[in-house]
Design a protein around this motif. Structure first.
Motif, short mmCIF file in Angstrom:
data_model
loop_
_atom_site.label_atom_id
_atom_site.label_comp_id
_atom_site.label_asym_id
_atom_site.label_seq_id
_atom_site.Cartn_x
_atom_site.Cartn_y
_atom_site.Cartn_z
N ARG A 437 0.84 -1.21 0.00
CA ARG A 437 0.00 0.00 0.00
C ARG A 437 0.87 1.25 0.00
O ARG A 437 0.64 2.18 -0.79
CB ARG A 437 -0.92 -0.01 1.22
N ASP A 450 -8.85 -3.65 2.19
CA ASP A 450 -8.24 -4.16 3.42
C ASP A 450 -6.96 -4.91 3.08
O ASP A 450 -6.96 -5.78 2.19
CB ASP A 450 -9.23 -5.10 4.12
N ASP A 451 -5.87 -4.61 3.79
CA ASP A 451 -4.60 -5.28 3.53
C ASP A 451 -4.71 -6.79 3.73
O ASP A 451 -3.96 -7.56 3.11
CB ASP A 451 -3.51 -4.73 4.45
#
Length: 829
Positions: A437, A450-451
C-alpha cells in the motif's frame, strides 16, 4: 534527459523544507529506484576573477574583416566604459550582458587579459553560456532581462540563479516504459520514493477563469486526439526577454533559449512532461480543426522544409489548411515572431502510435515527439496550459484571457484487484504488512480495501503501463530494492530430461559429425525459382510453397519445403572462398502446405482466444517435419603422403543415410529410384519399415551446373519425423559360442540392386544368420552381358551350442534358394 540538481531540489523542498543531498547521493538515489544514470554528474565549474554585469553603451561595426566584428563600449559600473571587441550579433545597445574583466579565469584555464585585436583595444570578454560552462549553446552571448541586475554587480549570484553553491547537471537514460520521467515532475517524484520524502505535485491547476471558448475548435474523432486545450495570452511585449532563471534551466537541460513564448512552452514541457505549442494568434485564419491529413496536402514546418503529408498524419488546420504537424512540429505560417503580441497556447495529448509513425515517416524527431511516443498525462493538460499562460503573462506583461477551449478528457484508469502479499511471494522476501500500500501510494496510485484481503488499486493517469497485478508487484519490488532480493537457484525437478525426439535429433547430429560432416545452419526460407534449377517437375510437391507476408529477405519470400537449396547456397559461398572439399549437413524443419493451411486474421488482444479460434489457428498451420540433409563436393577422404585420397560419390550419401538410421535405431533399406535433382542412374530411395523416408545419391550434372556446384556433387535428404523417435538402449547380445563363416557368390542381372539380394539372403538364412556383408562385385565376359557377380560373407552363430559346418551349410543353401526365388540369382561356378 539532462536536468539541474537545483531544479529537482527546489521541487522537493516544497514539501521537505531544507532537504538537500550531494551529487553522489543524488546519483545513488536515481539508481536505487531503477533509473540509469549516464556517466558522472557534471558539476558546473567555478569561475575565478572579476565576472560582472555590464550594460552595452554603444556598438561600432568594424568592416574589412572576413566575419562581422563589433567594437563595444560596456558600462561595468566604473568611471569609464570598458572597451571590448566581440563577434556575436544577438545583442543591442542597452542590453544587460555578462562581462569577464581582465584577470578572470574561465573554464578550461582560459585567462582573460588586455589585448589589441582587429585594430582595437579589448579589455575583457562579453560571455556566452558555453564559455561560462552553462550548457553547450555558443550561438550567442547571454542577454539578461532588464531589472535582473545593475551594471557593476557581481555576475556569480545572478548566474547561479539561487543555487546553493556550484550546481550539478545529471543525465539519465529514460526507458520507453517510463516516459513520465522525461520531466522534472516525474524525476522528483521518483527521488521522493527513493529518499522517503513527501511530494508536492507541481502539476496543479491554477483555477484560471474559463468563461466561454478561447478559439473556435473542432476535433475530428479520426484524429485520435485524447485531449486538446487552448488558452490565449494577449498584449504581450515583443521586446521582453526570458528571465535568466528560466534560460539557465533550459540551457542546463540542453535547450537553447529563443523567445519568451517559445521558452515558456519548452520550460513547461521539461517541468511537467507535457509538450505545448504557441501560435501567433494574429496569423490564424478562422477556427482550428484537428483531423487527418488529406492526400496532396503540404505543410512548411518551422525548419522551413516543405513536407508532403500522408493521410495517416494528424494535423491542426485553420481555414487555409494544415498549420501544424500534431505532436511533432509546428508550421512556419503561424510561428511566433519578434512582432507577436497575441499568443494562442495549445496543450494536447495525441495518439502515441500516430506520432511515432509520423516522426519516422518524415524523419523529424523532436523533444515533444519523444514524450508523445511514450505517453503524456492528459490529466495535466489544463495544469500545463495554466502554468504556461501565467508564466508568459508575467514575463511579457500580457493578459491571460478568461476563456478556455477544452476538447476531450483524461482517461479513466482501471481498478486492479491486488493481493497485498503477492510481492512477498514473488520475491521470496517477507515484506511487512502495508508495504505494498505504501509503495503504490508513493507512485501515485489510489489504494482502497483491506490489507488482509484484496486491495483495489487505481493507477495514476501518468502511469498507463500499470495494467496488471504483475506491474504493481514490479513497482513494489523496484522501490523496496531489487538488490535486496536474494539470489537462490531453483532445484531442478526430478524425472525430466530430453524427450525421445530431442535425443534422436542430438544422436543424428553427433553421429554425422563423428563421421566427418560439418553442421551448418540453413535458412527456413527460399526463392521458388531454385526449383527450376533443381529440375523439379511442375507437379512436384516441393513446389507447393507458402509465401511470407513480411519476409526477412525480399528475394526469399517462401517457406522452404526442402533443405537442399539452402545447403547449396552455403556450399557455393564456401566454394567462392576457396573451400573445395565439403561434407555439410543440417538438421532443420521444412514446411508443407496442408488442405487447411491458410492465412488467418489477427486474433483480438483484449481477451483470451476462444477454443474455436485456437482450433482454427492450429488448423491453419503448415505441416513442419524435421529433415536432415547432407551435401558433398570434392574429396571425401583427403590426399597426402599416404595416398591420393578419394572423391565423394553416391555411396557416401547412401552411407550417411545408414549412419542416420543407426543413430535412430532404425533398419534402413535402399533401392534404385528416380527423383530430381539426383542423377536417375545414381539415386536410391531410403526406406524404413517399408516406407520411403528420403533419397540419396549423386546430383544430376545439369542440376549441378545450374546450381553452381562442381560436377559429381552428391546429397542425401531424409525425413526424421517419418523415421520416428526410437529408444536406442544399449542391449548387446553376446554368445559364448563361435561363429561359422560361409561365403557365397551369386550371379544376377545388372539391374538387380545388391540390397534386394541381401534382403533375400536374410529371409532365407533363418534365425542363426547373424550378419550379411557384401565384400565383392565383379562384372566380366565370363558372366555374360548384363550380369554381375555379388559375393557375400555370411556369419552364422547359435546362442546355445557350437554350430557345425553342416548346419551352417544347410542354412547357407536355404539362403541361396531364397535369393534364387526372389531375384533369380544363381550360384557362380
Amino acid at each position: 534527459m539532462r536536468i539541474a540538481q537545483s531544479w529537482l531540489t527546489e521541487i522537493l523542498q516544497r514539501a521537505n523544507d531544507g532537504w538537500s543531498v550531494t551529487p553522489a547521493e543524488l546519483d545513488a538515489g536515481f539508481v536505487r529506484v531503477g533509473l540509469e544514470v549516464e556517466g558522472q554528474p557534471e558539476t558546473l565549474p567555478e569561475i575565478a576573477g572579476p565576472l560582472t554585469i555590464g550594460r552595452v553603451s554603444s556598438i561600432e561595426e568594424l568592416e574589412g574583416f572576413k566575419k562581422p566584428i563589433r567594437f563595444c563600449l560596456v558600462d561595468v559600473g566604473g568611471d569609464e566604459p570598458q572597451q571590448i571587441v566581440c563577434g556575436a550579433r544577438n545583442f543591442a545597445t542597452g542590453d544587460l550582458v555578462v562581462v569577464a574583466l581582465p584577470g578572470t579565469v574561465l573554464p578550461g584555464g582560459f585567462e582573460i587579459g588586455r589585448r589589441t585585436t582587429y585594430g582595437k583595444p579589448s579589455e575583457g570578454m562579453i560571455c556566452s553560456a558555453s564559455e561560462l560552462g552553462i550548457g553547450t549553446d555558443h550561438s550567442g552571448i547571454i542577454v539578461l532581462a532588464d531589472g535582473t541586475a545593475e551594471p557593476g554587480d557581481p555576475a556569480g549570484p545572478v548566474l547561479d540563479a539561487g543555487a546553493a553553491g556550484p550546481d550539478t547537471v545529471i543525465e539519465l537514460n529514460v526507458t520507453p516504459d517510463r516516459g513520465y520521467c522525461l520531466s522534472a515532475r516525474g524525476l522528483a517524484r521518483e527521488l521522493a520514493c527513493g529518499f522517503g520524502l513527501d511530494f508536492a505535485d507541481p502539476a496543479v491547476e491554477l483555477d484560471l477563469p474559463s468563461r466561454g471558448e478561447t478559439w473556435p475548435l473542432e476535433v475530428a474523432q479520426e484524429s485520435g486526439a485524447q485531449r486538446f486545450a487552448l488558452r490565449r495570452v494577449t498584449g504581450i511585449d515583443p521586446s521582453a526577454r526570458t528571465p535568466w532563471w528560466m534560460a539557465r534551466r533550459l540551457l542546463l537541460s540542453g535547450v537553447r533559449p529563443i523567445s519568451p513564448a517559445v521558452d515558456v512552452t519548452n520550460y513547461v514541457m521539461l517541468e511537467l512532461g507535457h509538450p505545448m505549442h504557441a501560435f501567433d494568434a494574429a496569423t490564424l485564419r478562422g477556427g482550428l480543426t484537428v483531423r487527418r491529413a488529406r492526400a496532396g496536402e503540404k505543410l512548411t514546418t518551422l525548419d522551413d522544409v516543405v513536407r508532403s503529408l500522408d493521410p495517416e498524419d494528424v494535423v491542426i488546420c485553420d481555414d487555409r489548411g494544415p498549420i501544424s504537424l500534431a505532436g511533432v512540429m509546428g508550421g512556419a505560417s503561424t510561428e511566433v515572431s519578434e512582432q507577436t503580441t497575441d499568443v494562442l497556447l495549445e496543450a494536447a495529448v495525441w495518439d502515441t502510435l500516430a506520432v511515432f509513425r509520423t516522426i519516422r515517416r518524415h524523419k523529424l524527431p523532436s523533444e515533444a515527439g519523444k514524450r508523445y511516443e511514450r505517453g503524456v498525462d492528459a490529466a495535466a493538460s489544463i495544469a500545463a496550459l495554466d502554468r504556461a499562460a501565467t508564466l508568459l503573462a508575467e514575463i511579457t506583461g500580457g493578459t491571460v484571457e478568461s476563456t478556455l477551449s477544452d476538447a476531450g478528457s483524461a482517461p479513466v484508469m482501471p481498478t486492479i484487484a491486488f493481493d497485498e502479499g503477492r510481492p512477498s511471494r514473488v520475491a521470496g522476501v517477507d515484506y511487512p504488512t502495508g508495504t505494498a500500500r505504501h509503495r503504490l501510494e508513493q507512485v501515485g496510485c489510489a489504494v482502497a480495501g483491506d490489507d488482509a484481503v484484496l486491495l483495489e488499486v487505481t493507477p495514476p493517469t501518468w502511469r498507463p503501463d500499470l495494467t496488471l497485478p504483475a506491474d504493481l508487484v514490479e513497482e513494489v519490488l523496484r522501490l523496496e530494492g531489487l538488490e535486496n532480493i536474494p539470489s537462490v537457484l531453483p532445484t531442478a525437478p526430478a524425472g525430466r530430461g530430453l524427450t525421445a525426439t530431442q535425443r534422436g535429433r542430438r544422436a543424428v547430429g553427433h553421429a554425422l559429425a563423428a563421421a566427418g560432416h560439418v553442421e551448418v545452419l540453413t535458412s527456413p526460407f527460399c526463392d521458388p525459382s531454385v526449383f527450376d534449377a533443381m529440375g523439379l517437375s511442375d507437379d512436384d510437391e516441393r513446389r507447393s510453397t507458402m509465401s511470407v507476408v513480411n519476409p526477412l529477405e525480399s528475394e526469399k519470400g517462401h517457406l522452404a519445403t526442402t533443405l537442399l537449396p539452402s545447403l547449396v547456397e552455403i556450399a557455393r559461398r564456401n566454394l567462392t572462398r576457396g573451400a573445395r572439399d565439403l561434407s555439410l549437413f543440417s538438421v532443420a524443419q521444412v514446411s508443407f502446405r496442408t488442405p487447411t493451411t491458410r492465412a488467418v486474421e489477427m486474433l483480438p488482444v483484449d481477451r483470451e482466444p476462444t477454443q474455436q479460434e485456437r482450433d482454427a489457428l492450429t488448423a491453419s498451420l503448415p505441416e513442419q517435419p524435421l529433415h536432415v540433409a547432407a551435401l558433398y563436393t570434392g574429396k571425401r577422404e583427403p590426399g597426402g603422403h599416404f595416398g591420393p585420397g578419394r572423391d565423394a560419390d553416391a555411396l557416401d550419401a547412401v552411407e550417411a543415410a545408414r549412419i542416420v538410421g543407426r543413430a535412430l535405431g532404425a533398419d534402413v533399406d535402399v533401392r534404385g529410384a528416380e527423383r530430381a535433382p539426383w542423377h536417375p542412374g545414381r539415386c536410391v530411395e531410403v526406406l524404413v519399415d517399408g516406407a520411403v523416408v528420403g533419397h540419396a545419391g549423386e546430383l544430376h550434372p545439369a542440376a549441378c551446373e545450374r546450381l553452381g556446384l562442381p560436377g559429381r556433387s552428391c546429397a542425401v535428404e531424409l525425413d526424421l519425423t517419418a523415421i520416428g523417435a526410437r529408444e536406442v538402449l544399449p542391449a548387446p547380445s553376446i554368445s559364448a559360442y563361435p561363429a561359422v563363416n560361409q561365403d557365397v557368390a551369386l550371379v544376377v542381372e545388372s539391374s538387380v540392386p545388391a540390397s534386394s539380394v541381401e534382403a533375400a539372403l536374410r529371409s532365407g538364412g533363418g534365425d542363426l544368420l547373424e550378419s550379411v556383408r557384401l565384400f565383392d562385385v565383379y562384372t566380366g565376359s565370363q558372366l555374360g552381358e548384363g550380369h554381375k557377380s555379388l559375393a557375400y560373407a555370411l556369419t552364422f552363430r547359435a546362442d546355445d551350442r557350437t554350430l557345425t559346418e553342416d548346419e551352417a551349410t544347410r542354412w547357407r543353401t536355404a539362403a541361396v534358394e531364397a535369393a534364387q526365388a526372389a531375384v533369380g540369382a544363381t550360384l557362380r561356378g
